[in-house]
Design a protein around this motif. Structure first.
Motif, short mmCIF file in Angstrom:
data_model
loop_
_atom_site.label_atom_id
_atom_site.label_comp_id
_atom_site.label_asym_id
_atom_site.label_seq_id
_atom_site.Cartn_x
_atom_site.Cartn_y
_atom_site.Cartn_z
N ASN A 46 35.46 47.68 40.94
CA ASN A 46 36.35 46.85 40.12
C ASN A 46 37.13 47.78 39.19
O ASN A 46 36.55 48.37 38.28
CB ASN A 46 35.53 45.89 39.25
CG ASN A 46 35.14 44.65 40.01
OD1 ASN A 46 35.83 44.22 40.92
ND2 ASN A 46 34.00 44.08 39.63
N PHE A 48 39.84 47.96 36.52
CA PHE A 48 40.61 47.07 35.63
C PHE A 48 41.34 47.83 34.54
O PHE A 48 40.72 48.36 33.62
CB PHE A 48 39.70 45.97 35.06
CG PHE A 48 39.54 44.82 36.04
CD1 PHE A 48 38.90 45.01 37.26
CD2 PHE A 48 40.06 43.56 35.76
CE1 PHE A 48 38.80 43.98 38.19
CE2 PHE A 48 39.95 42.52 36.67
CZ PHE A 48 39.32 42.73 37.89
N GLU A 50 43.72 46.22 32.85
CA GLU A 50 44.11 45.16 31.91
C GLU A 50 42.89 44.30 31.68
O GLU A 50 42.02 44.21 32.54
CB GLU A 50 45.17 44.26 32.57
CG GLU A 50 46.56 44.42 32.04
CD GLU A 50 47.48 43.29 32.53
OE1 GLU A 50 47.02 42.34 33.18
OE2 GLU A 50 48.68 43.39 32.26
N ASP A 51 42.87 43.60 30.54
CA ASP A 51 41.71 42.77 30.20
C ASP A 51 41.52 41.63 31.18
O ASP A 51 42.48 41.13 31.77
CB ASP A 51 41.88 42.20 28.78
CG ASP A 51 41.90 43.30 27.74
OD1 ASP A 51 41.46 44.42 28.07
OD2 ASP A 51 42.36 43.04 26.61
N SER A 52 40.28 41.22 31.31
CA SER A 52 39.95 40.09 32.20
C SER A 52 38.57 39.58 31.86
O SER A 52 37.68 40.36 31.53
CB SER A 52 39.97 40.58 33.65
OG SER A 52 39.42 39.61 34.51
N THR A 55 38.28 36.95 36.32
CA THR A 55 38.50 37.66 37.59
C THR A 55 37.49 38.78 37.77
O THR A 55 36.86 38.92 38.82
CB THR A 55 39.94 38.22 37.62
OG1 THR A 55 40.83 37.15 37.26
CG2 THR A 55 40.31 38.72 39.00
N ARG A 56 37.30 39.58 36.73
CA ARG A 56 36.38 40.72 36.84
C ARG A 56 34.95 40.25 37.09
O ARG A 56 34.26 40.72 37.99
CB ARG A 56 36.45 41.58 35.58
CG ARG A 56 35.74 42.91 35.74
CD ARG A 56 35.86 43.76 34.49
NE ARG A 56 35.34 43.11 33.29
CZ ARG A 56 34.05 42.94 33.03
NH1 ARG A 56 33.13 43.35 33.89
NH2 ARG A 56 33.67 42.35 31.93
N ASN A 72 31.83 49.00 38.08
CA ASN A 72 32.85 48.41 37.21
C ASN A 72 33.54 49.51 36.42
O ASN A 72 32.88 50.32 35.77
CB ASN A 72 32.21 47.43 36.22
CG ASN A 72 31.86 46.13 36.91
OD1 ASN A 72 32.65 45.60 37.69
ND2 ASN A 72 30.67 45.64 36.66
N ALA A 74 36.60 50.05 33.59
CA ALA A 74 37.62 49.50 32.69
C ALA A 74 38.40 50.68 32.13
O ALA A 74 37.80 51.68 31.70
CB ALA A 74 36.97 48.71 31.58
N ARG A 104 43.23 45.45 38.93
CA ARG A 104 44.16 44.74 38.04
C ARG A 104 44.89 45.81 37.26
O ARG A 104 44.27 46.71 36.70
CB ARG A 104 43.40 43.81 37.09
CG ARG A 104 44.33 43.27 36.00
CD ARG A 104 43.73 42.17 35.19
NE ARG A 104 43.61 40.94 35.97
CZ ARG A 104 43.33 39.75 35.44
NH1 ARG A 104 43.15 39.64 34.13
NH2 ARG A 104 43.24 38.68 36.20
N HIS A 105 46.21 45.68 37.24
CA HIS A 105 47.01 46.73 36.58
C HIS A 105 48.21 46.09 35.88
O HIS A 105 48.75 45.10 36.35
CB HIS A 105 47.49 47.74 37.63
CG HIS A 105 47.82 49.08 37.06
ND1 HIS A 105 48.98 49.32 36.36
CD2 HIS A 105 47.12 50.24 37.07
CE1 HIS A 105 48.99 50.59 35.97
NE2 HIS A 105 47.88 51.18 36.38
#
Ligand code: ASP
Ligand code: CP
Length: 342
Positions: A46, A48, A50-52, A55-56, A72, A74, A104-105
């Motif tokens: 995962n 990421f 951007e914040d989530s 979805t995450r 994971n 971040a 996620r970007h």
């Protein structure tokens, strides 16, 4: 299907295939033991930037339910803050053996770049890129609508599309990747979509999109609608003033208590109210609407796990058959047969 990057290029057969597989996955979620061995030995990263919240966490839950290992990442707190590039970050994670990268970007197109280059060899899933697309959100929304539509019509959702369903998508369309992915997917599934927004929050070229456009929420409701999807006002993407005041916005564009009463007055007793989350309560949606019996907000979150299990399963289990296999074929697949509980 090697990657899941957008709904714009998702065929009807692949969309139905993901939705049907998610139905099977949802049955697993109802069991006492929610785990399947399908992706044992596979690694899902995962990634990421951007914040989530939803979805995450739902990708993590989905991967774990399929017995995959999950890493994971971040961007906050990582070496991205030291200037490490997307390429180097991705290759570092790939070197640890990623079979799928869920990304996620903030930059529109970042997942496509990962998928198009030879930086990594993993399956890439777009978990939201800038203002461009959020395909698994649209799929979980379609899954939620399809179940509702099937119940209303007294039919089974397996194999079904959304022909005849009237969907209004309302609010900050300009900044919303959820709106874009939904418009493309709902068009493919045969629903009639109306975008409802102030002109300042509609993108240039919206006239070419496969939907109608309205500037008036009440008129749209009066015409009759089966689902109203409210979009978050994306303050973090706004560098100017797009509406006079928040009060004015919620009065004209929000789903407030008055509009909740309007649905009753119009006899639209089966109309659902959707929101991808996170919600700005009191701005685009009132608490009464968000918590009403019409709201599918939490069902959407629950369905998100099934959709993400389906996406990971179809991309990673080596099943690349075209056209779509039938749901019946899936249910006989020993990899996640409901008979096989662990
Ligand atoms: N959570 C969704 C997204 O990341 C919608 C939103 O944030 O408004 O696109
Ligand atoms: N709907 C959605 O994508 O939520 P998050 O931003 O919390 O992941």
């Amino acid at each position: 299907m090697k990657h899941l990057l957008s709904t714009e290029d998702l065929s009807l057969s692949n969309a139905i295939r993901i939705l049907d597989t998610a139905e099977e996955m949802s049955a697993v979620g109802d069991r006492e033991v929610k785990k399947l061995p399908a992706l044992r030995g596979r690694t899902v990263v995962n990634l990421f930037f951007e914040d989530s919240t939803r979805t995450r966490i739902s990708f993590e839950a989905a991967a774990k339910r399929l017995s995959a290992d999950v890493i994971n990442f971040a961007a906050k707190g990582s070496s991205v803050s030291k200037g490490e590039s997307l390429k180097d970050t991705a290759q570092t994670l790939a070197a640890m053996g990623a079979d799928a990268v869920v990304i996620r970007h903030w930059a529109s197109g970042a997942p496509h770049r990962l998928a198009a280059t030879d930086w990594i060899d993993a399956a890439v899933i777009n978990a939201g890129d800038g203002t461009h697309e959020h395909p698994t959100q649209a799929l979980l929304d379609a899954f939620t609508m399809r179940r509702h539509w099937a119940t209303l019509n007294g039919t089974s959702s397996a194999g079904a599309d959304l022909r005849g369903m009237r969907v209004a998508i309302a609010g900050d369309v300009l900044h919303s990747r959820v709106a874009r992915s939904n418009v493309w997917l709902l068009r493919t599934l045969g629903a009639e979509v109306t975008l409802v927004a102030p002109p300042t929050l509609l993108p240039i070229g919206v006239g070419q999109w496969p939907c109608s456009v309205s500037y008036n929420m009440d008129e749209t409701l009066e015409k009759g609608v089966d689902a109203v999807m409210m979009l978050r006002v994306q303050g973090e993407r706004m560098n100017a003033s797009f509406f006079p005041t928040t009060r004015e916005y919620s009065r004209r564009w929000g789903f407030d208590d008055n509009r909740l009463r309007t649905l009753d007055r119009l006899g639209l007793k089966d109309t659902i109210i959707m929101h991808p989350g996170p919600m700005n309560r009191g701005l685009e949606i009132s608490s009464a609407a968000a918590d009403s019996h019409r709201s599918t907000v939490l069902a959407q979150v629950r369905n998100g796990v099934s959709i993400r299990m389906a996406a990971l399963y179809l991309l990673l289990s080596g099943d690349t058959r075209e056209p779509a296999a039938t749901p019946a074929a899936y249910s006989t697949n020993a990899a996640y047969s409901t008979k096989e509980s662990h």
